[in-house]
Motif scaffolding. Structure first.
Motif, PDB file in Angstrom:
ATOM      1  N   SER B 338      27.810 -12.569  20.963  1.00 44.67           N
ATOM      2  CA  SER B 338      28.456 -13.778  20.443  1.00 44.67           C
ATOM      3  C   SER B 338      27.508 -14.960  20.340  1.00 44.67           C
ATOM      4  O   SER B 338      27.721 -15.832  19.493  1.00 44.67           O
ATOM      5  CB  SER B 338      29.638 -14.161  21.339  1.00 44.67           C
ATOM      6  N   SER B 339      26.507 -15.041  21.219  1.00 42.76           N
ATOM      7  CA  SER B 339      25.587 -16.180  21.223  1.00 42.76           C
ATOM      8  C   SER B 339      24.214 -15.696  21.647  1.00 42.76           C
ATOM      9  O   SER B 339      24.095 -15.074  22.702  1.00 42.76           O
ATOM     10  CB  SER B 339      26.028 -17.244  22.237  1.00 42.76           C
ATOM     11  N   ASN B 340      23.181 -15.968  20.850  1.00 42.38           N
ATOM     12  CA  ASN B 340      21.840 -15.571  21.286  1.00 42.38           C
ATOM     13  C   ASN B 340      20.789 -16.604  20.921  1.00 42.38           C
ATOM     14  O   ASN B 340      20.007 -16.425  19.996  1.00 42.38           O
ATOM     15  CB  ASN B 340      21.466 -14.191  20.737  1.00 42.38           C
ATOM     16  N   ALA B 341      20.797 -17.692  21.687  1.00 43.70           N
ATOM     17  CA  ALA B 341      19.690 -18.646  21.649  1.00 43.70           C
ATOM     18  C   ALA B 341      18.678 -18.083  22.646  1.00 43.70           C
ATOM     19  O   ALA B 341      18.827 -18.256  23.855  1.00 43.70           O
ATOM     20  CB  ALA B 341      20.155 -20.038  22.061  1.00 43.70           C
ATOM     21  N   ILE B 342      17.693 -17.354  22.181  1.00 41.91           N
ATOM     22  CA  ILE B 342      17.021 -16.325  22.977  1.00 41.91           C
ATOM     23  C   ILE B 342      16.520 -16.803  24.345  1.00 41.91           C
ATOM     24  O   ILE B 342      16.786 -16.172  25.344  1.00 41.91           O
ATOM     25  CB  ILE B 342      15.925 -15.639  22.137  1.00 41.91           C
ATOM     26  N   GLY B 343      15.819 -17.927  24.417  1.00 40.24           N
ATOM     27  CA  GLY B 343      15.329 -18.388  25.727  1.00 40.24           C
ATOM     28  C   GLY B 343      16.436 -18.808  26.674  1.00 40.24           C
ATOM     29  O   GLY B 343      16.240 -18.867  27.892  1.00 40.24           O
ATOM     30  N   ALA B 344      17.609 -19.129  26.139  1.00 40.87           N
ATOM     31  CA  ALA B 344      18.756 -19.518  26.972  1.00 40.87           C
ATOM     32  C   ALA B 344      19.589 -18.320  27.394  1.00 40.87           C
ATOM     33  O   ALA B 344      20.340 -18.382  28.372  1.00 40.87           O
ATOM     34  CB  ALA B 344      19.647 -20.495  26.203  1.00 40.87           C
ATOM     35  N   THR B 345      19.467 -17.225  26.654  1.00 46.72           N
ATOM     36  CA  THR B 345      20.435 -16.131  26.759  1.00 46.72           C
ATOM     37  C   THR B 345      20.498 -15.487  28.140  1.00 46.72           C
ATOM     38  O   THR B 345      21.579 -15.282  28.690  1.00 46.72           O
ATOM     39  CB  THR B 345      20.117 -15.073  25.680  1.00 46.72           C
TER      40      THR B 345
END
Lengths: 162, 398
Positions: B338-345
């Motif tokens: 659903s959400s992939n802000a990669i460094g935050a994931t």
């Protein structure tokens, strides 16, 4: 629970990096140079063998990770092998080596070259997944003599042996 | 003399995860998550002892995030360390902050993970993370790399594309309970099946989105946890494995590492479960926030995480055990699908696991959750894993 939504993107400026380029020049090292020279000049594929566990690696490397010993024994590897797993790439994306969209679709596979214990990821000449299966035999197709430059792409693709 | 200490998560902040956040720069996005975490923990910037921050440089072309973002992160004049490990960046940042505190050297450490994937071509940027002359000429980023795994998995187990689509449906349906999530939809398996192929057998609907977002998580020492209004989410243990060098290496499983499927995850899992005392993952974990970057991961990784036998992923998920209300809900937040802000994931997985065991997860709360598994996945099949619990562990377990 409600969250605050950001304003629509049309309200904001985007600063483009433009067409600038920052080219790099990477040393291929002793064994990478050997591999690339051999595919360029002789259309021959080489692996490197671990003296401790006996595994033959392609891509070449100077250390066996699991054994952590230095490698220096080059061994010939076949330009034929078998498909371990595969995909057909059909989405558009920027190839960072060229700055352009890489042409799609293309067949893509992990290939177990005869004589090697690791795999090589490369293109295959089939874009219908129904016509490819693990275990299929493939053979390297090299670029023409005047077009090979000392790159992994001197192998144009692997051809399925039907 | 400083001694190792137990560690609790005492504050969580996240931004909304959206496809494009043009209203903020990266620095401002980071600041949004940090302010939310500080407010959640009821403290000021001055009370933070150190900061660990991470992203993947090549997505934004910003190579110096620790310095560049120092105003937004709150790190001005404080110890700061940047950690970047690819897809696992967010979970590695969490583990780095945990190590800072567990060592006894810092009492309050803020972990920050962020990304603005809208600022570049995600696949093109991912390719630059890999070897310049062995990998890049033929590699097509995460989508094609994962497609090779999916093909192998289907070939070895008989699992189908429809089995995988169930995961895409499940996680995005869960996301309906999470207002921060990017893709929130009540889709059906046939809707996922009708999406175009990106890299056979992966379809658009099988793949995580690319997202802009940030997350910040505050870790506190055993001696400091009582300063905060929130109950601590205790870190019970962590483990990680980074095994591979080249993009073709992960498929060498059978030959190189003796028959295991996903050795990095299986070895990290064995170490972690031994430390924490997990013998039956499905029964003992109340909830899992797993880094599942595409649908097939929700089948295969359950097997490598010990939730079922090899090849048992489809039967497990079709039983409903991983749905909300099931024996161990997976990704109540909507997860990476659903959400992939990669460094935050990866850090979001830890944040969500903490909220669950603190009983602060709002509409996505698993009632009574006391023990949670959080994971990070990335690079050449790398694996980070953390266990968080409501109860204080009896000792520091590493």
């Amino acid at each position: 629970m409600a969250v605050a939504e950001p304003a629509p993107k049309k309200h904001y400026i985007v600063v483009e990096s433009g067409d600038l380029e920052q080219p790099f020049r990477w040393s291929a090292g002793t064994y990478g140079s050997k591999f690339l020279t051999e595919i360029r000049d002789n259309k021959k594929i080489w692996g490197i063998k671990c003296p401790s566990c006996g595994r033959v690696y392609v891509p070449l490397r100077s250390v066996c990770g699991p054994c952590y010993v230095k490698l220096d024994e080059l061994v010939p590897v076949s330009d034929e092998g078998s498909v371990v797993t595969f995909s057909v790439v059909s989405f558009g994306f920027v190839d960072p080596s060229t700055g352009q969209q890489r042409p799609v679709p293309y067949g893509y596979a992990a290939i177990a070259l005869d004589g090697a214990d690791s795999y090589l990821l490369h293109f295959i000449d089939e874009t219908d997944p129904a016509k490819i299966k693990p275990g299929d035999r493939v053979k390297a197709v090299f670029e023409d003599d005047d077009k090979r430059t000392g790159s992994l792409l001197d192998i144009k693709y692997f051809e399925l042996q039907r | 003399m400083m001694a190792a200490t137990r560690v609790g998560v005492v504050g969580v902040g996240m931004t909304v995860q959206r496809s494009t956040r043009r209203d903020v720069t990266g620095i401002e996005l980071i600041n949004e998550a940090v302010r939310a975490a500080l407010a959640d923990a009821g403290i000021k910037r001055k009370d933070i002892d150190a900061i660990v921050i991470g992203n993947m440089d090549h997505f934004e072309g910003i190579n110096y995030v620790d310095t560049w973002s120092v105003d937004g992160s709150g790190a001005l004049g404080k110890p700061i360390m940047k950690m970047t490990t690819g897809g696992t960046t967010g979970s590695t940042v969490a583990m780095g902050a945990y190590y800072h505190v567990a060592s006894g050297m810092f009492d309050r450490v803020l972990a920050i993970g962020w990304e603005k994937n809208s600022e570049s071509d995600t696949t093109g940027a991912i390719i630059t993370a890999f070897d310049p002359f062995w990998d890049r000429p033929t590699f097509a980023g995460a989508v094609a790399g994962l497609a090779l795994e999916a093909t192998l998995y289907m070939n070895e187990t008989g699992a189908t594309e429809e089995d995988a689509a169930y995961i895409a449906v499940r996680d995005r349906r869960h996301a309906l309970n999470n207002p921060y999530a990017h893709l929130r939809m009540d889709a059906k398996v046939e809707d996922i099946m009708a999406t175009p192929y990106l890299s056979w057998p992966i379809k658009l609907g099988d793949m995580c989105p690319r997202t802009d977002g940030a997350c910040a998580v505050l870790f506190a020492s055993e001696g400091a946890v009582d300063e905060f209004p929130n109950p601590p989410a205790w870190v019970h243990g962590v483990a990680d494995r980074h095994l591979w060098a080249y993009t073709s290496d992960p498929y060498v499983n059978q030959k190189v590492v003796g028959g295991t499927w996903f050795p990095a995850m299986e070895r990290a899992t064995a170490e972690l479960y031994e430390k924490v005392g997990i013998t039956d993952a499905l029964k003992q974990f109340d909830v899992a926030e797993l880094y599942l970057p595409y649908s097939f991961a929700g089948l295969r990784y359950m097997e490598s995480l010990g939730f079922c036998e090899r090849g048992g992923g489809p039967a497990l998920v079709h039983s409903g055990a991983t749905d909300m209300g099931g024996e161990c809900p997976v990704n109540p937040s909507g997860g990476v699908m659903s959400s992939n802000a990669i460094g935050a994931t990866g850090l979001l997985r830890v944040a969500e696991a903490a909220l669950q065991v603190q009983s602060r997860a709002g509409d996505r709360q698993v009632p009574g959750a006391a023990l949670a598994l959080a994971t990070g996945f990335g690079g050449c099949y790398w694996s980070d894993e953390l266990v968080l619990g409501k109860e204080k562990p009896d000792k520091v377990r590493g």
